[in-house]
Motif scaffolding. Sequence first.
Motif, PDB file in Angstrom:
ATOM      1  N   ILE A  29     -16.566  17.136  16.775  1.00  0.00           N
ATOM      2  CA  ILE A  29     -16.053  16.285  17.711  1.00  0.00           C
ATOM      3  C   ILE A  29     -16.502  16.856  19.082  1.00  0.00           C
ATOM      4  O   ILE A  29     -17.047  17.791  19.244  1.00  0.00           O
ATOM      5  N   GLY A  30     -16.081  16.043  20.064  1.00  0.00           N
ATOM      6  CA  GLY A  30     -16.313  16.231  21.464  1.00  0.00           C
ATOM      7  C   GLY A  30     -16.681  14.929  22.251  1.00  0.00           C
ATOM      8  O   GLY A  30     -16.896  13.909  21.475  1.00  0.00           O
ATOM      9  N   PRO A  31     -16.715  14.993  23.296  1.00  0.00           N
ATOM     10  CA  PRO A  31     -16.694  13.871  24.269  1.00  0.00           C
ATOM     11  C   PRO A  31     -18.169  13.250  24.259  1.00  0.00           C
ATOM     12  O   PRO A  31     -19.011  14.047  23.719  1.00  0.00           O
ATOM     13  N   ASN A  32     -18.510  12.104  24.886  1.00  0.00           N
ATOM     14  CA  ASN A  32     -19.816  11.643  24.798  1.00  0.00           C
ATOM     15  C   ASN A  32     -20.768  12.732  25.606  1.00  0.00           C
ATOM     16  O   ASN A  32     -20.485  13.211  26.717  1.00  0.00           O
ATOM     17  N   GLY A  33     -21.941  12.900  25.012  1.00  0.00           N
ATOM     18  CA  GLY A  33     -22.736  13.588  25.630  1.00  0.00           C
ATOM     19  C   GLY A  33     -22.708  14.970  25.351  1.00  0.00           C
ATOM     20  O   GLY A  33     -23.305  16.088  25.929  1.00  0.00           O
ATOM     21  N   ALA A  34     -21.703  15.359  24.450  1.00  0.00           N
ATOM     22  CA  ALA A  34     -21.370  16.914  24.329  1.00  0.00           C
ATOM     23  C   ALA A  34     -22.556  17.453  23.225  1.00  0.00           C
ATOM     24  O   ALA A  34     -22.524  18.847  23.213  1.00  0.00           O
ATOM     25  N   GLY A  35     -23.569  16.898  22.565  1.00  0.00           N
ATOM     26  CA  GLY A  35     -24.303  17.462  21.826  1.00  0.00           C
ATOM     27  C   GLY A  35     -24.119  17.327  20.473  1.00  0.00           C
ATOM     28  O   GLY A  35     -24.690  17.953  19.490  1.00  0.00           O
ATOM     29  N   LYS A  36     -23.341  16.546  20.024  1.00  0.00           N
ATOM     30  CA  LYS A  36     -22.952  16.245  18.548  1.00  0.00           C
ATOM     31  C   LYS A  36     -24.433  15.662  17.742  1.00  0.00           C
ATOM     32  O   LYS A  36     -24.571  16.222  16.608  1.00  0.00           O
ATOM     33  N   SER A  37     -24.702  14.503  18.273  1.00  0.00           N
ATOM     34  CA  SER A  37     -25.847  14.026  17.633  1.00  0.00           C
ATOM     35  C   SER A  37     -27.177  15.373  17.744  1.00  0.00           C
ATOM     36  O   SER A  37     -27.976  15.345  16.592  1.00  0.00           O
ATOM     37  N   THR A  38     -27.338  15.678  18.572  1.00  0.00           N
ATOM     38  CA  THR A  38     -28.433  16.851  18.964  1.00  0.00           C
ATOM     39  C   THR A  38     -28.347  18.064  17.716  1.00  0.00           C
ATOM     40  O   THR A  38     -29.332  18.067  16.973  1.00  0.00           O
ATOM     41  N   LEU A  39     -26.855  18.310  17.495  1.00  0.00           N
ATOM     42  CA  LEU A  39     -26.781  19.471  16.520  1.00  0.00           C
ATOM     43  C   LEU A  39     -27.329  18.917  15.126  1.00  0.00           C
ATOM     44  O   LEU A  39     -27.720  19.419  14.434  1.00  0.00           O
ATOM     45  N   LEU A  40     -26.574  17.578  14.818  1.00  0.00           N
ATOM     46  CA  LEU A  40     -26.926  17.165  13.408  1.00  0.00           C
ATOM     47  C   LEU A  40     -28.342  16.663  13.356  1.00  0.00           C
ATOM     48  O   LEU A  40     -28.691  16.963  12.068  1.00  0.00           O
ATOM     49  N   SER A  41     -29.155  16.277  14.330  1.00  0.00           N
ATOM     50  CA  SER A  41     -30.424  15.906  14.298  1.00  0.00           C
ATOM     51  C   SER A  41     -31.278  17.398  13.954  1.00  0.00           C
ATOM     52  O   SER A  41     -32.218  17.301  13.322  1.00  0.00           O
ATOM     53  N   LEU A  42     -30.801  18.459  14.760  1.00  0.00           N
ATOM     54  CA  LEU A  42     -31.582  19.678  14.516  1.00  0.00           C
ATOM     55  C   LEU A  42     -31.281  20.215  13.080  1.00  0.00           C
ATOM     56  O   LEU A  42     -32.460  20.340  12.352  1.00  0.00           O
ATOM     57  N   LEU A  43     -30.220  20.063  12.418  1.00  0.00           N
ATOM     58  CA  LEU A  43     -29.831  20.414  11.010  1.00  0.00           C
ATOM     59  C   LEU A  43     -30.849  19.510  10.051  1.00  0.00           C
ATOM     60  O   LEU A  43     -31.177  20.049   8.956  1.00  0.00           O
ATOM     61  N   LEU A 185     -17.455  12.562  14.590  1.00  0.00           N
ATOM     62  CA  LEU A 185     -16.505  11.698  14.714  1.00  0.00           C
ATOM     63  C   LEU A 185     -15.618  11.571  16.006  1.00  0.00           C
ATOM     64  O   LEU A 185     -15.901  12.591  16.770  1.00  0.00           O
ATOM     65  N   HIS A 186     -15.242  10.445  16.458  1.00  0.00           N
ATOM     66  CA  HIS A 186     -14.677  10.231  17.698  1.00  0.00           C
ATOM     67  C   HIS A 186     -13.100  10.146  17.671  1.00  0.00           C
ATOM     68  O   HIS A 186     -12.422  10.554  18.547  1.00  0.00           O
ATOM     69  N   ASP A 187     -12.678   9.661  16.578  1.00  0.00           N
ATOM     70  CA  ASP A 187     -11.169   9.610  16.204  1.00  0.00           C
ATOM     71  C   ASP A 187     -10.467  10.894  15.879  1.00  0.00           C
ATOM     72  O   ASP A 187     -10.830  11.303  14.644  1.00  0.00           O
ATOM     73  N   LEU A 188      -9.961  11.432  16.943  1.00  0.00           N
ATOM     74  CA  LEU A 188      -9.481  12.791  16.616  1.00  0.00           C
ATOM     75  C   LEU A 188      -8.197  12.793  15.707  1.00  0.00           C
ATOM     76  O   LEU A 188      -8.028  13.716  14.939  1.00  0.00           O
ATOM     77  N   SER A 189      -7.496  11.467  15.561  1.00  0.00           N
ATOM     78  CA  SER A 189      -6.322  11.674  14.428  1.00  0.00           C
ATOM     79  C   SER A 189      -7.019  11.642  12.904  1.00  0.00           C
ATOM     80  O   SER A 189      -6.532  12.246  12.155  1.00  0.00           O
TER      81      SER A 189
END
Length: 249
Positions: A29-43, A185-189
């Motif tokens: 989780i995290g705001p837009n541009g936080a690095g979520k996609s970057t982390l998953l793409s690295l893995l 995910l973006h939906d924190l609930s």
Amino acid sequence: MITIENLGLAPRLHPISCQLNGSQLVGIIGPNGAGKSTLLSLLAGQLSATQGRVAFGGDNWLEASALRRRQSLSFMPQQPHADGALTVAAVLQVGLVNLSLSTAVTAEIARVTELLALQPLLQRTMASLSGGEQRRVHLARALLGDLPWLVLDEPIASLDIHYQLQMMELLRAQARTGKLVMVALHDLSLAARFCDTLLLLDQGVLRAVGEPAQVLSDENLAAAFRIQARWLCTEQGVGWLPQLLQDTD
């Protein structure tokens, strides 16, 4: 189990370290541009790290061969693509070919088709489907082969609330079979309700990792998202009432 040691991609992702066990649904989780996609793409091997190591199965995962990656990890990118002229059945068949699986094609397609309730869509072309229907097809493709590690970038985007809940139930069930399931995910609930562990990224930095109640603290929500929230927790699930932080200047 995977161990991430000082994994980074300058300047998009600062070095992060954590350990994640199998049989878990892990929310990124995290705001837009936080690095979520970057982390998953690295893995997933879609990007090359500038530093760090990932231990998986006793090896440095970042140095694994393409064949080993295909046999262990299934990746669904944030914007998956398939030829619009292909039928849903053909998309799934191509996915099996790319995985080089020995499993009977018919049986494996039937398995994921049932999981995602895709039977009515099998003979339709991808171009004829709605965005949410296409998302379900790509998720079904990611589940082909019953691989031990799933890395999914916003798999419930474009889905209505019925299918969001259904997909999160499905992903949690997949984790309970022994898989490590990592999902942005973006939906924190929904993250609080379904995930076992959360990784909170903010401006490329791993701000927190742990159980949802620990990660979704007032302090972390204020720092990463500039919000405050009231949580509503019942036996049926988790909801929340977020609001913007009020400026104190």
